[in-house]
Each structure stands twice: as C-alpha cells, then as structure tokens.
Design a protein around this motif. Structure first.
Motif, PDB file in Angstrom:
ATOM      1  N   VAL A 121       0.840  -1.203   0.000  1.00 46.23           N
ATOM      2  CA  VAL A 121       0.000   0.000   0.000  1.00 46.23           C
ATOM      3  C   VAL A 121       0.872   1.250   0.000  1.00 46.23           C
ATOM      4  O   VAL A 121       0.545   2.242  -0.664  1.00 46.23           O
ATOM      5  N   LEU A 122       1.987   1.229   0.718  1.00 42.79           N
ATOM      6  CA  LEU A 122       2.909   2.366   0.674  1.00 42.79           C
ATOM      7  C   LEU A 122       3.417   2.601  -0.744  1.00 42.79           C
ATOM      8  O   LEU A 122       3.480   3.735  -1.222  1.00 42.79           O
ATOM      9  N   ALA A 123       3.766   1.510  -1.432  1.00 43.80           N
ATOM     10  CA  ALA A 123       4.351   1.630  -2.768  1.00 43.80           C
ATOM     11  C   ALA A 123       3.329   2.010  -3.832  1.00 43.80           C
ATOM     12  O   ALA A 123       3.651   2.734  -4.782  1.00 43.80           O
ATOM     13  N   LEU A 124       2.088   1.551  -3.677  1.00 42.26           N
ATOM     14  CA  LEU A 124       1.083   1.741  -4.730  1.00 42.26           C
ATOM     15  C   LEU A 124      -0.014   2.731  -4.359  1.00 42.26           C
ATOM     16  O   LEU A 124      -0.846   3.070  -5.196  1.00 42.26           O
ATOM     17  N   GLY A 125      -0.003   3.203  -3.128  1.00 42.57           N
ATOM     18  CA  GLY A 125      -1.131   3.983  -2.623  1.00 42.57           C
ATOM     19  C   GLY A 125      -1.467   5.237  -3.393  1.00 42.57           C
ATOM     20  O   GLY A 125      -2.616   5.685  -3.394  1.00 42.57           O
ATOM     21  N   ARG A 126      -0.489   5.842  -4.084  1.00 43.18           N
ATOM     22  CA  ARG A 126      -0.792   7.060  -4.833  1.00 43.18           C
ATOM     23  C   ARG A 126      -1.727   6.789  -6.007  1.00 43.18           C
ATOM     24  O   ARG A 126      -2.303   7.715  -6.573  1.00 43.18           O
ATOM     25  N   ASN A 127      -1.915   5.496  -6.360  1.00 41.72           N
ATOM     26  CA  ASN A 127      -2.798   5.126  -7.458  1.00 41.72           C
ATOM     27  C   ASN A 127      -4.254   4.952  -7.038  1.00 41.72           C
ATOM     28  O   ASN A 127      -5.099   4.643  -7.877  1.00 41.72           O
ATOM     29  N   PHE A 128      -4.539   5.154  -5.757  1.00 40.79           N
ATOM     30  CA  PHE A 128      -5.866   4.831  -5.257  1.00 40.79           C
ATOM     31  C   PHE A 128      -6.550   6.033  -4.597  1.00 40.79           C
ATOM     32  O   PHE A 128      -5.920   6.816  -3.892  1.00 40.79           O
ATOM     33  N   THR A 129      -7.850   6.110  -4.811  1.00 38.65           N
ATOM     34  CA  THR A 129      -8.694   7.030  -4.050  1.00 38.65           C
ATOM     35  C   THR A 129      -9.014   6.416  -2.693  1.00 38.65           C
ATOM     36  O   THR A 129      -9.049   7.101  -1.674  1.00 38.65           O
ATOM     37  N   TYR A 130      -9.265   5.095  -2.735  1.00 45.76           N
ATOM     38  CA  TYR A 130      -9.630   4.349  -1.527  1.00 45.76           C
ATOM     39  C   TYR A 130      -8.802   3.073  -1.435  1.00 45.76           C
ATOM     40  O   TYR A 130      -8.445   2.482  -2.447  1.00 45.76           O
ATOM     41  N   VAL A 131      -8.535   2.639  -0.206  1.00 43.20           N
ATOM     42  CA  VAL A 131      -7.966   1.322   0.060  1.00 43.20           C
ATOM     43  C   VAL A 131      -8.924   0.624   1.017  1.00 43.20           C
ATOM     44  O   VAL A 131      -9.317   1.189   2.041  1.00 43.20           O
ATOM     45  N   SER A 132      -9.290  -0.637   0.684  1.00 43.74           N
ATOM     46  CA  SER A 132     -10.336  -1.338   1.430  1.00 43.74           C
ATOM     47  C   SER A 132      -9.823  -2.647   2.018  1.00 43.74           C
ATOM     48  O   SER A 132      -9.798  -3.676   1.321  1.00 43.74           O
ATOM     49  N   PRO A 133      -9.390  -2.635   3.285  1.00 44.80           N
ATOM     50  CA  PRO A 133      -8.959  -3.883   3.932  1.00 44.80           C
ATOM     51  C   PRO A 133     -10.127  -4.862   4.048  1.00 44.80           C
ATOM     52  O   PRO A 133     -11.218  -4.488   4.495  1.00 44.80           O
ATOM     53  N   PHE A 134      -9.897  -6.099   3.658  1.00 43.63           N
ATOM     54  CA  PHE A 134     -10.946  -7.119   3.626  1.00 43.63           C
ATOM     55  C   PHE A 134     -10.639  -8.192   4.667  1.00 43.63           C
ATOM     56  O   PHE A 134      -9.585  -8.816   4.603  1.00 43.63           O
ATOM     57  N   THR A 135     -11.510  -8.410   5.686  1.00 42.41           N
ATOM     58  CA  THR A 135     -12.841  -7.900   5.847  1.00 42.41           C
ATOM     59  C   THR A 135     -13.228  -7.928   7.315  1.00 42.41           C
ATOM     60  O   THR A 135     -12.721  -8.756   8.083  1.00 42.41           O
ATOM     61  N   TYR A 136     -14.129  -7.026   7.688  1.00 42.03           N
ATOM     62  CA  TYR A 136     -14.898  -7.162   8.915  1.00 42.03           C
ATOM     63  C   TYR A 136     -16.164  -7.939   8.560  1.00 42.03           C
ATOM     64  O   TYR A 136     -16.668  -7.824   7.436  1.00 42.03           O
TER      65      TYR A 136
END
Length: 469
Positions: free
Chosen positions: A167-182
């Motif tokens: 996520v650190l390396a690719l995070g600039r490509n995302f509006t949202y990051v969604s950890p799966f799952t509760y």
C-alpha cells in the motif's frame, strides 16, 4: 508510455532501439527477472524518453527533478506524491513538461493543437513574451496533457508487513484502500482486524481507507448469517453502532458493504438495512458504498444476483462497486477472468438503472491456471500476471491474445505430461478496461485484489487517468 507486444526474433536491445528508450528503464518498469528471456506475445510497457522516468536505485524526487530541470513540487503534483520520500524503484513517474524542438513553419498555436494543451499554458511555462516570435531549433517545454479524473479503489486481504509495504508503494494510485474484511456476527457484533498498518499506509498516500463489512464466515459468504441480521432491525442497529465505533477509532473514511449470496426474500430487507446505515453514517461524514454481483438484467436468476437491487442501491448509497470479474472462476471451466464483452453487458444494464457517476467497475489483478481437459470438481490455481509470464517462459510457449475477450492466454504441458490452460491480465487487457471506463463515463474502477504482482498495470493506469484523492 507505449505497449509493445513481443514478436518472434525480438531482443530487448532491439526493442529499446526501436522506441529510443533506455534498456534499464524498460527492465525496471516491467520488473524483468531475466532481460535476455522474452516471451513471444508478452506485453511490455515502454517508458517514453523525455516524458517519463522510471525510478532507479539511489534516486530521490529532488535529484530526478534536478536532472530534468523541473520544479520538484511540479513533479510531485503531477504524480500525486504526497510524501517525497515515498518513491520506489521501478515506479514510473510522468514528467510535468517534455521538450519540443521548434521546426520550420511551426506556430505556437499549431504546437498547442498538436499536444492538446492551451497556448496560455505553453506561454506560462516557457515565460514567452512574444508568442509570434519562434525560431527553428528553439526548445519549448510542453506541459503534460490533462487526463480524465477518476476514482479507484483497491481491496487488500494481507494485513501483515507485506500488505503495508504494498500500500505504501502503490497507494498514490488509489482514491480508496479497502482492507478485507470485517464480518457481521449472529448477535449483531462484528469481527475485528489488525488493520492499523495498512490504514496508516493508505493515509500516507492520501488514499481514504474504507471499512469493508461482509456476511463472511469461515471461508465463504453465509446466506443464513445475512438472513439473521437482515430480518432483525435491532441486530442491524447493533451492527451499525459497532461499525461507527471501529470507523471512529481506526480512522476509516467510509463503509463498503459486500453482502453476497443473500436470500432473494431478503432483497428489501437488505435495502432497508442500507437505508439505516446511510441515515446514521452520512450525518457523521462517512460515505457508504456497496459491492454488487455482475447482473445483466433486473430479474436475473441465481442466489448471487436476486437480492442485489441495482436501482435501489443506486438511489441509496454514494457509489457501488460492480464485481465484473470471476467469469473464469476457480471451480469453473477455463475462461478469461473478466472478458470485456461480458463486462460491457453488465455495464449496459447497470448504466440504465444506476447513475454512471456512482459506478466503479471491478477489475481483476490476477489470472488462473487450469488443468485440462477440465473436470467437474477440480479447481484452478490463482496466479499473478507476473507469474503467468514466467510460466510461459519456463515452458517455452507463446502467449496468445483473444480479441473478443481482450485477454491473454496460453497452454503448456508440465513435467508430468499434464496440459494446462492459463488466462491472465496484461497491459493490453487493462488498457481495454480503462477504455471501457472512459467509454461508459463511469466514476472509476475497483481492483480485486492487491498482493498479485502486476508491474505493467500501474504505469498503464497513470497513462490514462489522474486519480481523484
């Protein structure tokens, strides 16, 4: 950026000469393990010299900016880098300006038309005092053309250190990051996750973390669990209270609800649950979204589809993720994971009943390896796009491309004489998906799932869109 499909007789040196590109830059951006071993049919991303730069060992954003004579803040802005220390080897950066040498007969207006930028921007960047006075050989710096602004979400299942680093390396490509799952429980409580490191990595990249809530139990989605909660308003209120507590304590910015295999008789119960969720979360400043099965008509039969009410979700929630993948599912026959003709069938229906600006199109980041002839009850192995190319190289087979499905595939025979069929994604298939997002004027896309190495995707994404943050 160009996409080059390897042909018989190609060498990396020849490809680099053909495009005027640096071999090392090609190797880095494609994460090539053996530059001397190319696979016929493999799709390579080729950085365009003077317009794009691939980060190398020892680089900093400052020294890259110095090398190309551009302000470091402009370089960071065009690449949506919120923290200058977060640049990574193999990452392709777009340069904010590229050089153009004035040719005989050219005018500033003609140059602006050629590159799709305004004369005013060219004048501003180059501090031109007399726009009518150009001379042959004069070097002008042309600002990069603006791109469509879209939202992109990425689901992630790995909460360990590897997930945080990705996520650190690719995070600039995302509006949202969604950890799966509760997941919901039968008593209205919800499960927990050790998701703090992934959330922090998302926030460091200005990507809003979305809390994912499902009816997942054991290793699958549970219809009875969903029914228990959806048929009891008191349990629903408990669920919502628990969700709010988690979101507030962990820094989530929105909720993504992914209830699957809901009984058809719970269709309106599900809609009512969404209304309750929105009524409590939206005033608190949180977004609410849902993940929907890929339907092609309102009355589509099947447990996966019937309780997913497209028009109601389109009215109730802020946006939806259409799960337009898994045609080639692990337990089924060999097929493209997301054949573009089938994806478009889903979108043809969806845009009639859901506002286009509320739709994120699902995009797979993986492929599958089936044993063939396929037998009922057998399961394919999931492979990353990078692993798929490695398989083709190891077994000395060419990669084919299905124009109808817009998907690469190949067959090979393993050491035991077993035949295999592999379908996966490459830069071409992703370009087809990004073209579809533009054609249908959608809100954006949503990836399932991080953790599958696919180096060609990220420069292809950046070549098409500016990511809304």
């Amino acid at each position: 950026m160009r996409i080059h499909v390897v042909r018989p007789g190609d060498t990396l040196w020849g490809i680099s000469q053909n495009y005027g590109a640096d071999i090392n830059q090609i190797v880095l951006v494609n994460q090539m393990e053996d530059p001397n071993r190319l696979v016929v049919g493999e799709a390579l991303v080729i950085p365009e010299p003077g317009r794009e730069y691939v980060v190398q060992s020892g680089d900093t954003l400052w020294n890259i900016a110095q090398r190309y004579g551009v302000p470091v803040q402009d370089l960071a802005e065009v690449n949506q880098i919120s923290d200058p220390s977060l640049i990574f080897i193999g990452e392709m950066l777009i340069l904010p300006y590229f050089p153009h040498s004035v040719q005989s007969g050219e005018s500033l207006w003609g140059i602006s038309q050629r590159y799709g930028v305004t004369m005013d921007r060219i004048i501003q960047v180059n501090s031109i005092t007399n726009p009518s006075l150009l001379y042959v050989g004069q070097v002008l710096y042309i600002p990069v053309q603006s791109k469509p602004v879209k939202e992109f979400n990425a689901y992630i299942t790995n909460m360990r250190e590897e997930g945080r680093r990705e996520v650190l390396a690719l995070g600039r490509n995302f509006t949202y990051v969604s950890p799966f799952t509760y997941a919901i429980r039968e008593d209205g409580s919800i499960t927990d996750m050790q998701d703090g490191p992934v959330i922090n990595a998302a926030i460091a990249n200005d990507a809003g973390p979305l809390m994912v809530l499902t009816n997942f139990q054991g290793r699958s989605f549970d219809s009875d669990l969903a029914a228990t909660v959806l048929r009891n308003p008191d349990l629903q209120e408990n669920v919502i209270s628990g969700v709010l507590e988690v979101m507030q304590s962990k820094g989530y910015e929105g909720l993504n609800i992914d209830f699957e295999y809901v009984y058809p008789e719970d269709r309106e119960n599900y809609n009512d649950f969404l209304r309750r969720v929105v009524a409590r979360l939206r005033p608190a400043g949180y977004s609410v979204s849902t993940a929907l099965a890929p339907k092609i008509k309102a009355d589509q039969v099947g447990l996966l589809y019937e309780a997913h009410d497209y028009p109601a979700h389109g009215r109730i929630v802020d946006f939806v993720v259409l799960m337009t993948y898994e045609w080639g599912w692990a337990g089924g026959r060999p097929w493209a994971i997301a054949p573009i003709n089938k994806v478009r069938e889903v979108l043809d229906y969806a845009v009639k009943v859901i506002p286009r600006d509320k739709i994120l199109m699902g995009i797979p980041l993986y492929g599958r390896d089936w044993k063939i002839p396929w037998q009922e009850g057998t399961f394919a192995r999931t492979v990353s796009p990078k692993e798929a190319v490695r398989l083709a190289a190891n077994y000395g087979v060419n990669i084919q491309y299905d124009e109808t499905y817009q998907s690469p595939y190949f067959n090979y025979v393993d050491e035991n004489g077993q035949e295999h069929e592999v379908w996966f994604e490459d830069a071409r298939s992703m370009q087809a998906k990004y073209d579809t997002i533009k054609d249908y004027r959608l809100r954006g896309g949503s990836y399932w799932v991080l953790g599958s190495p696919f180096p060609q995707n990220w420069p292809t994404l950046r070549n098409n869109f500016y990511i809304k943050k």
